[in-house]
Scaffold this motif. Structure first.
Motif, PDB file in Angstrom:
ATOM      1  N   GLY A 492       0.838  -1.189   0.000  1.00 17.12           N
ATOM      2  CA  GLY A 492       0.000   0.000   0.000  1.00 17.12           C
ATOM      3  C   GLY A 492       0.876   1.244   0.000  1.00 17.12           C
ATOM      4  O   GLY A 492       2.110   1.151  -0.081  1.00 17.12           O
ATOM      5  N   PRO A 493       0.289   2.461   0.109  1.00 19.28           N
ATOM      6  CA  PRO A 493      -1.141   2.736   0.248  1.00 19.28           C
ATOM      7  C   PRO A 493      -1.948   2.201  -0.935  1.00 19.28           C
ATOM      8  O   PRO A 493      -1.464   2.148  -2.059  1.00 19.28           O
ATOM      9  N   TYR A 494      -3.192   1.818  -0.629  1.00 14.14           N
ATOM     10  CA  TYR A 494      -4.046   1.189  -1.619  1.00 14.14           C
ATOM     11  C   TYR A 494      -5.079   2.171  -2.183  1.00 14.14           C
ATOM     12  O   TYR A 494      -5.465   3.134  -1.530  1.00 14.14           O
ATOM     13  N   LEU A 664       4.986  11.970 -10.407  1.00 12.39           N
ATOM     14  CA  LEU A 664       4.194  11.023  -9.632  1.00 12.39           C
ATOM     15  C   LEU A 664       2.886  11.657  -9.175  1.00 12.39           C
ATOM     16  O   LEU A 664       2.864  12.797  -8.727  1.00 12.39           O
ATOM     17  N   PRO A 665       1.773  10.925  -9.222  1.00 11.72           N
ATOM     18  CA  PRO A 665       0.500  11.439  -8.723  1.00 11.72           C
ATOM     19  C   PRO A 665       0.435  11.342  -7.202  1.00 11.72           C
ATOM     20  O   PRO A 665       1.399  10.927  -6.549  1.00 11.72           O
ATOM     21  N   ARG A 666      -0.722  11.686  -6.633  1.00  9.27           N
ATOM     22  CA  ARG A 666      -0.895  11.669  -5.177  1.00  9.27           C
ATOM     23  C   ARG A 666      -0.612  10.275  -4.600  1.00  9.27           C
ATOM     24  O   ARG A 666       0.115  10.147  -3.630  1.00  9.27           O
ATOM     25  N   MET A 667      -1.180   9.220  -5.155  1.00  9.13           N
ATOM     26  CA  MET A 667      -0.937   7.854  -4.690  1.00  9.13           C
ATOM     27  C   MET A 667       0.301   7.307  -5.395  1.00  9.13           C
ATOM     28  O   MET A 667       0.242   6.426  -6.255  1.00  9.13           O
ATOM     29  N   ALA A 668       1.456   7.817  -4.999  1.00  3.48           N
ATOM     30  CA  ALA A 668       2.699   7.552  -5.718  1.00  3.48           C
ATOM     31  C   ALA A 668       3.112   6.085  -5.661  1.00  3.48           C
ATOM     32  O   ALA A 668       3.535   5.510  -6.674  1.00  3.48           O
ATOM     33  N   ASP A 669       2.997   5.444  -4.481  1.00  8.26           N
ATOM     34  CA  ASP A 669       3.443   4.053  -4.346  1.00  8.26           C
ATOM     35  C   ASP A 669       2.617   3.120  -5.224  1.00  8.26           C
ATOM     36  O   ASP A 669       3.153   2.198  -5.847  1.00  8.26           O
TER      37      ASP A 669
END
Length: 762
Positions: A492-494, A664-669
């Motif tokens: 995650g984050p998922y 990279l966007p907000r939910m990078a991982d």
């Protein structure tokens, strides 16, 4: 045996650690719980399951069992062979210490990985063996000869009045089940004892502890001294006990009771472990004290007869409750531990796998109940099972701490997935590929909700998956399959998946199919939770949650889903306590579906993918059972595709991170993981990020359009831009401008419109 026959040329095999050169492993162990035929004709001893000693019977040396009895016993316990002339066992804990030893092809088995045992038959008579033993400084009736090299113990030669554990027995080493395995299931070879002794000496093997280093010798001396001190202390304590028993007996040894009291005194001395010779002294003192208390003399012979009767009879056995017998067996065969929150867990071998459950869980209580019934043939009392559980839970709290995982984990750059199988086989995924393993290096737990994932199968096609899910446009395909890749991503984050559309667009059935693929359980769809506690309890039992028919997302649920994405802990006071706290820590991807399932808060909007589904025509509609059956039949291939994608993700993580650096966007991982997996996905490199950014932008625009105030602000900004200026003024003026732009009737403002200008300053 003459020199020529002792040094004859055998059809030799070399001893090595773990296998025998020039000897293929036999299939003797393929049929579990079967005594290898190489041991036919020998005497057997019976041992409890998972143990090496002691045998189950007293006087086992003189009670050999037949091959047939051993065959029946090994289905529930361990077995060993009695070792007596002419047979012997060469038991090597360190085969490398004698790697140049050449012995004939003979019966051989592994006692644990890297350790070997060989059954041989001596060519010499017992008299000749005794002479050879005398020549190396050993007594002729010695049971076994210990072997040493450079002061270290490397094995034994077992000669007589002893036994050796054989397949299909097993034992537990550091909490791991180790099976005895046949290497060669052939009759024992005839070997010269004199030749073997000479060969071992030539290889530097000694037969005594004289070569042990000074440190080890000093340690042995100190240990013996401690034992001697304990013996002295115990002897002093026994002497006091014996004196007390004697004085009590003298007081009670009145006329008519002298014989009975003398027998009772003898039994007490026996039960306290006092030897017969010492006990006879106390009995004679008793006889002297009570001799003349009756009509006739209490004689010396009568006292010694009572002593003989007592020492020839077996001491009374204390009856052990059935629940305590079960508890003792459980403590010997399970591993107890706890997690960081203090929850007790138990791990044990079941169906050839290594299972872990919370001690206070229904599956483990059921395991104990079955164990009790199998052992004693009766149903246990509920309070007995609960008392065992409580005790094991308290013991677990004092044992090692381990981190727990539900369904998926990463360790040493490998991903491990609990397939939920009854044999607890684990899917191991590495950068090189994937395979099934018997046990993972992490602790997987189950709470009873998950159902098995079939064994992955190579050769699947993403095209077939797309057809099963009935995805039409390219963006929906990319984003839905990307969300599925979180099934093989342990960190995650998922990102949550939101399925929206009109009635009849197939939202619920698509949610069921995605849940069935990524995290099958007996609950493919859930009703929306009533509160935060229900939500976290559901997340404790399943890795991926699927909520059906949402009519909007309340603020508390929106906040909780944000926490599910990044990870959060829910805690509350534990029941029946004042200060203790119960906590649940989770990080989970979810599926949400409904006509009004789209979130209305920007923080959750950044953590979702929205798929808009179109109504399904009558000609394309299929039954739910047909769709679910089609997915189930193709599930092995789907998981083969997911495993291939995860393997690519492990290979490409670093490169993907560098490739996306700076955009990279907000939910990078999440974005990095999907980009790393793109190598084997049905789209070109970079297509995911474009589709993901476009989806987030459209979701934000939809949110603004659905919010009357946000739409008014955008329209006001557009009008001001056309006039080449920006708005400046008070909150009251802004409120009036927005009211005019939106065409709001101040007497009847719509839902969501500010009640007064003061709200504009918040």
């Amino acid at each position: 045996m003459n020199k020529t026959s002792a040094s004859r040329s055998y059809k030799n095999i070399a001893v090595t650690s773990g296998y025998i050169k020039n000897a293929d492993r036999t299939d003797a162990n393929k049929s579990s719980n079967t005594v290898p035929t190489a041991f036919y004709g020998l005497g057997f001893v019976l041992i409890e399951a998972g143990k090496k000693y002691p045998p189950t019977e007293k006087g086992w040396q003189n009670k050999p069992h037949s091959f047939e009895k051993a065959q029946r016993w090994c289905k529930k316990g361990n077995i060993g062979i009695l070792v007596n002339h002419p047979h012997a066992v060469l038991d090597l804990d360190h085969p490398d210490a004698v790697k140049d030893l050449q012995i004939p092809e003979t019966t051989a088995w592994e006692t644990r990985p890297g350790r070997l045992a060989y059954l041989v038959r001596w060519s010499e008579s017992e008299t000749e063996i005794a002479q050879i033993l005398q020549g190396i400084g050993k007594k002729q009736d010695i049971a076994q000869i210990k072997l040493y090299r450079n002061g270290a113990h490397v094995g034994e030669i077992k000669l007589q009045r002893t036994y050796q554990v054989i397949p299909p027995s097993w034992k537990s080493v550091d909490g791991v089940r180790i099976d005895y395995k046949m290497v060669q299931d052939i009759p024992p070879a005839t070997v010269s004892f004199k030749w073997l002794v000479e060969e071992l000496q030539r290889l530097g093997i000694s037969f005594s502890e004289n070569n042990i280093g000074k440190a080890r010798l000093d340690a042995n001396i100190e240990r013996l001294q401690n034992v001697q001190r304990e013996v002295v202390l115990r002897a002093d304590g026994l002497q006091k006990i014996a004196e007390d028993c004697l004085q009590t007996a003298i007081e009670r040894g009145i006329a008519g009771c002298r014989n009975r009291t003398g027998f009772e005194l003898a039994c007490l001395l026996r039960n306290y472990g006092i030897d017969a010779s010492t006990a006879s002294e106390y009995m004679l003192r008793y006889q002297q004290a009570v001799r003349d208390r009756g009509d006739h003399e209490y004689t010396r012979d009568e006292a010694l007869k009572s002593l003989k009767s007592a020492y020839q009879s077996d001491p009374p056995q204390k009856k052990v409750a059935l629940k305590d017998q079960l508890l003792n067996e459980i403590l010997e065969t399970v591993e107890l531990w706890h997690d960081g929150a203090g929850t007790g867990y138990v791990s044990f071998f079941i169906n050839s796998g290594f299972a872990s459950y919370p001690v206070k869980s229904a599956p483990f209580r059921h395991f104990l109940t079955r164990k009790f019934h199998d052992k004693f043939g009766k149903t246990p009392r509920k309070e007995d099972i609960l008392s065992i559980v409580d005790l094991l839970d308290s013991i677990a709290a004092s044992r090692e701490v381990h981190k727990t995982y539900l369904r998926i984990a990463e360790h040493d750059n490998k991903i491990y997935i609990d397939l939920g199988r009854s044999d607890w086989k684990i899917l191991e995924i590495s950068a090189e590929g994937w395979k099934l393993v018997d046990r993972a290096p992490v602790r997987f737990i189950r709470h009873g909700r998950i159902t098995p994932i079939p064994e992955p199968r190579r050769g699947g096609s993403w095209k077939n998956v797309i057809e099963l899910l009935r995805l039409s446009d390219r963006e929906s395909i990319i984003l839905t399959l990307s969300w599925m890749l979180q099934a093989v991503w342990p960190h995650g984050p998922y990102v949550h998946l939101v399925l929206e559309g009109e009635q009849g667009s197939g939202k619920s059935i698509l949610a069921q199919m995605l849940k069935l693929i990524t995290d099958p359980s007996d609950n493919l769809l859930r009703r929306p939770p009533r509160d935060e506690e229900d939500l976290f309890v559901a997340a404790r039992n399943e890795r991926i949650l699927s909520f059906d028919n949402l009519s909007g997302i309340q603020d508390w649920l929106s906040d909780a889903l944000c926490c599910f994405s990044t990870g959060a802990t829910y805690s509350k006071r534990q029941k029946y306590t004042d200060w203790e706290e119960a906590a649940i820590s989770v990080r989970r991807p979810c599926v949400l579906n409904g006509i009004e399932a789209a979130p209305t808060r920007p923080d959750l909007l950044d953590r979702i993918i929205t798929i808009s589904l179109k109504p399904i025509s009558s000609s394309d509609r299929r039954s739910e059972a047909e769709l679910i059956s089609a997915v189930e039949s193709y599930l092995p291939e789907i998981w083969g595709l997911l495993a291939d994608a995860a393997s690519a993700g492990l290979r490409n993580r670093t490169r993907a991170k560098e490739r996306l650096r700076g955009r990279l966007p907000r939910m990078a991982d999440f974005a990095i993981w999907i980009a790393a997996c793109e190598e084997v996905m049905p789209w070109d490199e970079g297509d995911f990020l474009e589709a993901y950014e476009r989806n987030r932008s459209e979701s934000m625009n939809t949110l603004i359009e659905s919010d009357i105030l946000a739409s008014a602000v955008v329209e006001l900004a557009r009008q001001e831009a056309l006039k080449e200026r920006c708005f400046e003024g008070t909150a009251t003026l802004l409120y009036e401008e927005l009211t005019q732009v939106a065409g709001v009737d101040r007497s009847r403002p719509p839902k969501g419109w500010p009640a007064n200008p003061n709200w504009m300053m918040r």
